[in-house]
Enzyme design. Structure first.
Site, short mmCIF file in Angstrom:
data_model
loop_
_atom_site.label_atom_id
_atom_site.label_comp_id
_atom_site.label_asym_id
_atom_site.label_seq_id
_atom_site.Cartn_x
_atom_site.Cartn_y
_atom_site.Cartn_z
N ASP A 71 0.82 -1.21 0.00
CA ASP A 71 0.00 0.00 0.00
C ASP A 71 0.85 1.26 0.00
O ASP A 71 1.97 1.29 0.52
CB ASP A 71 -0.87 0.05 1.26
CG ASP A 71 -2.11 -0.82 1.16
OD1 ASP A 71 -2.19 -1.64 0.23
OD2 ASP A 71 -3.00 -0.68 2.01
N HIS A 216 3.71 -2.06 3.40
CA HIS A 216 3.86 -0.74 2.80
C HIS A 216 5.29 -0.61 2.28
O HIS A 216 6.24 -0.72 3.07
CB HIS A 216 3.60 0.37 3.83
CG HIS A 216 2.23 0.35 4.43
ND1 HIS A 216 1.87 -0.53 5.43
CD2 HIS A 216 1.13 1.11 4.18
CE1 HIS A 216 0.60 -0.31 5.78
NE2 HIS A 216 0.13 0.67 5.03
#
Length: 260
Positions: A71, A216
């Site tokens: 993400d 992430h």
């Protein structure tokens, strides 16, 4: 190694919006507790036997599949991550932020698509969509759709709502824009630590068949943790797939919320 100076250089605006997620992510999955969700297995089962032979490269009814997702990128460490994925022949799904990411790193976005990874939508500025009205939700998702299409020639079919928060309005706009909503089953909370070994341990402790791993690629400890995560999960017999491949032969349905 990533220097302290490199960490400090992280985009200030990104740090600000993602700090909100770091504070509230413990409530994430509760944010959609009232929404119906569909598991990858249910999606495959619902596709029916007539879909036999349409599984693509992997049949996740038989293989022990897991999806690696990232993400809030791309960021300056994403090329290093892509090198690792290419070396290990591992496909991933990237939920990209528009402002300061897609626009800042268009060549990286092109590379993600070119190397066979799934390019997906994580909004324009990482606002919590359930706090917005329909026009604002449409703006957050639509701008990123358009920016990614301009770079890759294809609009995403998947989105991940910041903090995992969805409601009827988010679902309605997502369906309108042709976007399925994808949540997760594994989080390393890599926004709270730069300890790559801890990130690796958290992922491995939670990993399971049909799992969707949330990481992430913008945090300093995450990308260095990925080779060890891949190696151990391969040793455990997992096959890495993109989210659409995890659902195959079902195709992601716009507006549907997918969660293992």
């Amino acid at each position: 190694m990533v220097s302290k100076k490199s960490v400090v250089r992280r985009t200030a605006s990104t740090a600000a919006v993602l700090a909100v997620a770091a504070v509230t992510l413990a409530l994430t999955l509760g944010g959609c507790s009232s929404m119906d969700t569909t598991s990858p297995k249910s999606a495959r089962d619902d596709a029916g036997s007539e879909a036999d032979g349409k599984f693509g490269s992997v049949d996740c009814r038989k293989a022990k599949c897991i999806a690696l997702t990232f993400d809030a990128g791309p960021g300056e460490d994403t090329p290093q991550l892509l090198d690792t994925l290419k070396k290990e022949k591992v496909p991933a799904t990237f939920f990209l932020l528009g402002k300061n990411h897609v626009l800042k790193y268009p060549d990286v976005v092109r590379r993600i698509a070119r190397e066979g990874h799934e390019v997906a939508n994580h909004t324009w500025t990482h606002q919590v969509l359930t706090d917005l009205d329909a026009d604002e939700i449409r703006e957050e998702l639509g701008r990123t759709q358009d920016a990614i299409k301009k770079i890759t020639g294809r609009k995403p079919v998947l989105m991940r709502p910041p903090q995992g928060r969805v409601d009827d309005e988010v679902t309605k706009v997502s369906k309108e824009l042709g976007l399925s909503q994808v949540l997760w089953s594994v989080t390393a909370k890599d926004y709270k630590t730069t300890d790559s070994e801890l990130i690796k341990k958290r992922v491995l402790d939670q990993a399971g068949q049909d799992g969707i791993i949330l990481l992430h690629d913008i945090y300093a400890g995450t990308v260095p943790a990925v080779p060890g995560i891949i190696a151990e999960l391969k040793k455990r017999g997992y096959t890495f797939v993109t989210v659409p491949q995890l659902l195959a032969p079902a195709e992601p349905k716009p507006g549907e919320v997918y969660r293992p």
